[in-house]
Design an enzyme around this catalytic site. Structure first.
Site, PDB file in Angstrom:
ATOM      1  N   ASN A 104       7.576  -4.839  -2.272  1.00 51.80           N
ATOM      2  CA  ASN A 104       6.130  -5.020  -2.459  1.00 51.80           C
ATOM      3  C   ASN A 104       5.845  -6.068  -3.524  1.00 51.80           C
ATOM      4  O   ASN A 104       4.861  -6.814  -3.419  1.00 51.80           O
ATOM      5  CB  ASN A 104       5.477  -3.689  -2.813  1.00 51.80           C
ATOM      6  CG  ASN A 104       5.092  -2.888  -1.582  1.00 51.80           C
ATOM      7  OD1 ASN A 104       4.345  -3.367  -0.739  1.00 51.80           O
ATOM      8  ND2 ASN A 104       5.620  -1.686  -1.472  1.00 51.80           N
ATOM      9  N   MET A 155      10.134   4.063  -9.709  1.00 51.73           N
ATOM     10  CA  MET A 155      10.515   5.446  -9.416  1.00 51.73           C
ATOM     11  C   MET A 155      10.649   6.297 -10.682  1.00 51.73           C
ATOM     12  O   MET A 155      11.651   6.966 -10.915  1.00 51.73           O
ATOM     13  CB  MET A 155      11.814   5.471  -8.622  1.00 51.73           C
ATOM     14  CG  MET A 155      11.756   4.672  -7.330  1.00 51.73           C
ATOM     15  SD  MET A 155      10.438   5.229  -6.217  1.00 51.73           S
ATOM     16  CE  MET A 155      11.078   6.829  -5.738  1.00 51.73           C
ATOM     17  N   GLU A 204       2.506  -1.811   4.126  1.00 55.37           N
ATOM     18  CA  GLU A 204       2.401  -1.873   2.670  1.00 55.37           C
ATOM     19  C   GLU A 204       2.298  -3.317   2.198  1.00 55.37           C
ATOM     20  O   GLU A 204       1.525  -3.640   1.289  1.00 55.37           O
ATOM     21  CB  GLU A 204       3.619  -1.206   2.020  1.00 55.37           C
ATOM     22  CG  GLU A 204       3.694   0.296   2.198  1.00 55.37           C
ATOM     23  CD  GLU A 204       4.920   0.880   1.524  1.00 55.37           C
ATOM     24  OE1 GLU A 204       5.298   0.393   0.443  1.00 55.37           O
ATOM     25  OE2 GLU A 204       5.513   1.829   2.073  1.00 55.37           O
ATOM     26  N   ILE A 248       8.136   9.030 -13.056  1.00 56.01           N
ATOM     27  CA  ILE A 248       6.855   9.691 -13.285  1.00 56.01           C
ATOM     28  C   ILE A 248       6.384   9.315 -14.681  1.00 56.01           C
ATOM     29  O   ILE A 248       7.121   9.466 -15.659  1.00 56.01           O
ATOM     30  CB  ILE A 248       6.990  11.214 -13.148  1.00 56.01           C
ATOM     31  CG1 ILE A 248       7.374  11.583 -11.711  1.00 56.01           C
ATOM     32  CG2 ILE A 248       5.684  11.903 -13.547  1.00 56.01           C
ATOM     33  CD1 ILE A 248       7.660  13.059 -11.524  1.00 56.01           C
ATOM     34  N   LEU A 265       0.231  13.514  -9.960  1.00 54.56           N
ATOM     35  CA  LEU A 265       1.188  12.727  -9.191  1.00 54.56           C
ATOM     36  C   LEU A 265       0.646  12.371  -7.812  1.00 54.56           C
ATOM     37  O   LEU A 265       0.220  13.248  -7.053  1.00 54.56           O
ATOM     38  CB  LEU A 265       2.505  13.507  -9.039  1.00 54.56           C
ATOM     39  CG  LEU A 265       3.608  12.819  -8.224  1.00 54.56           C
ATOM     40  CD1 LEU A 265       4.069  11.540  -8.915  1.00 54.56           C
ATOM     41  CD2 LEU A 265       4.774  13.777  -8.005  1.00 54.56           C
ATOM     42  N   ASP A 266       0.674  11.073  -7.498  1.00 51.93           N
ATOM     43  CA  ASP A 266       0.265  10.560  -6.188  1.00 51.93           C
ATOM     44  C   ASP A 266      -1.145  11.010  -5.810  1.00 51.93           C
ATOM     45  O   ASP A 266      -1.436  11.314  -4.648  1.00 51.93           O
ATOM     46  CB  ASP A 266       1.270  10.962  -5.097  1.00 51.93           C
ATOM     47  CG  ASP A 266       2.618  10.316  -5.298  1.00 51.93           C
ATOM     48  OD1 ASP A 266       2.668   9.197  -5.837  1.00 51.93           O
ATOM     49  OD2 ASP A 266       3.643  10.921  -4.927  1.00 51.93           O
ATOM     50  N   ASN A 286      -0.972   1.927  -7.697  1.00 49.10           N
ATOM     51  CA  ASN A 286       0.265   2.355  -7.052  1.00 49.10           C
ATOM     52  C   ASN A 286       0.087   2.273  -5.542  1.00 49.10           C
ATOM     53  O   ASN A 286      -1.036   2.365  -5.035  1.00 49.10           O
ATOM     54  CB  ASN A 286       0.602   3.797  -7.446  1.00 49.10           C
ATOM     55  CG  ASN A 286       1.918   4.264  -6.852  1.00 49.10           C
ATOM     56  OD1 ASN A 286       2.929   3.562  -6.938  1.00 49.10           O
ATOM     57  ND2 ASN A 286       1.926   5.438  -6.235  1.00 49.10           N
ATOM     58  N   HIS A 315       1.667   4.213  -2.122  1.00 55.12           N
ATOM     59  CA  HIS A 315       2.440   5.392  -1.732  1.00 55.12           C
ATOM     60  C   HIS A 315       2.628   5.402  -0.221  1.00 55.12           C
ATOM     61  O   HIS A 315       1.683   5.116   0.523  1.00 55.12           O
ATOM     62  CB  HIS A 315       1.709   6.664  -2.174  1.00 55.12           C
ATOM     63  CG  HIS A 315       2.468   7.915  -1.867  1.00 55.12           C
ATOM     64  ND1 HIS A 315       3.579   8.307  -2.584  1.00 55.12           N
ATOM     65  CD2 HIS A 315       2.294   8.857  -0.897  1.00 55.12           C
ATOM     66  CE1 HIS A 315       4.051   9.431  -2.087  1.00 55.12           C
ATOM     67  NE2 HIS A 315       3.286   9.785  -1.065  1.00 55.12           N
TER      68      HIS A 315
END
Length: 215
Positions: free
Chosen positions: A14, A90, A174, A92, A144-145, A107, A109
């Protein structure tokens, strides 16, 4: 021109898409640095070849998450970015880090959030038998996410799909929507209203709701 720092952990495909969009004149930003939590990340070499400053902060050398987050924020802030982009990063990130960059941390996902947060999204999509899968660009929040959704792309799930074929089809999308979302940010077209993202049109400045927030 907005200054962008990209965070990666591996190849950074990306990141490559963002650099390609910049080089093609489709992304009006200055990518000022690429930072990885893994010194062996292949994307660091790609960034260096593109003339972008590249740095590695090995998370394994820090006493804990808070110490790593603090060092990472210090490294990022040396480049005075307007936007920080997670591109296959990768790790958190803790609440203090996320709050520090609130409203300027993106971000991508590999699922249609809020479905399938976390890891192994393509395998889980196949196991659940969903017929549509995809990817999501969102503002990062401490959950998270989750976070206000900017843009999503959907792909069909085929009966013949494996985890690998589905992942490849999602990844291609993406590479389309991440540069688009970053471009909207750079153009000042993203508005956060009541936990949702509105995108102002390029013409008259009116706002159009394109996706609900993830919180």
């Amino acid at each position: 021109m907005k200054r962008v720092v990209i965070l990666i952990s591996g190849r950074g495909s990306n990141m490559e898409a963002l650099i390609a969009a910049r080089d093609a004149g489709k992304l009006p930003v200055a990518i000022v640095a690429v930072i990885s939590n893994r010194p062996d990340a292949r994307g660091l070499e790609t960034a260096a070849r593109a003339g972008i400053a590249s740095e590695a902060l090995d998370h394994k050398t820090f006493a804990g998450r808070a110490a790593f987050d603090a060092a990472l924020a210090e490294c990022i802030d040396r480049y005075a970015p307007d936007l920080v982009v997670l591109a296959g990063f990768m790790r958190i990130l803790g609440e203090d880090f996320v709050r520090h960059y609130e409203g300027r941390l993106l971000n991508i996902h590999p699922s249609l959030l809020p479905a399938f947060p976390g890891l192994h999204t393509h395998q889980r999509a196949l196991e659940e038998g969903v017929r549509v899968h995809g990817c999501t660009v969102h503002f990062v929040t401490p959950a998270l996410d989750h976070g206000p959704i900017i843009l999503q792309a959907a792909v069909p799930v085929l009966d013949t799909d494996s985890e690998e074929t589905l992942a490849a089809r999602v990844l291609a999308q993406e590479h389309v929507i991440y540069p688009q979302a970053v471009r909207w940010f750079a153009e000042g077209r993203l508005q956060l209203l009541d936990g949702r993202v509105r995108v102002a049109s390029a013409g008259d400045g009116t706002a159009v709701l394109i996706a609900p927030g993830g919180d």
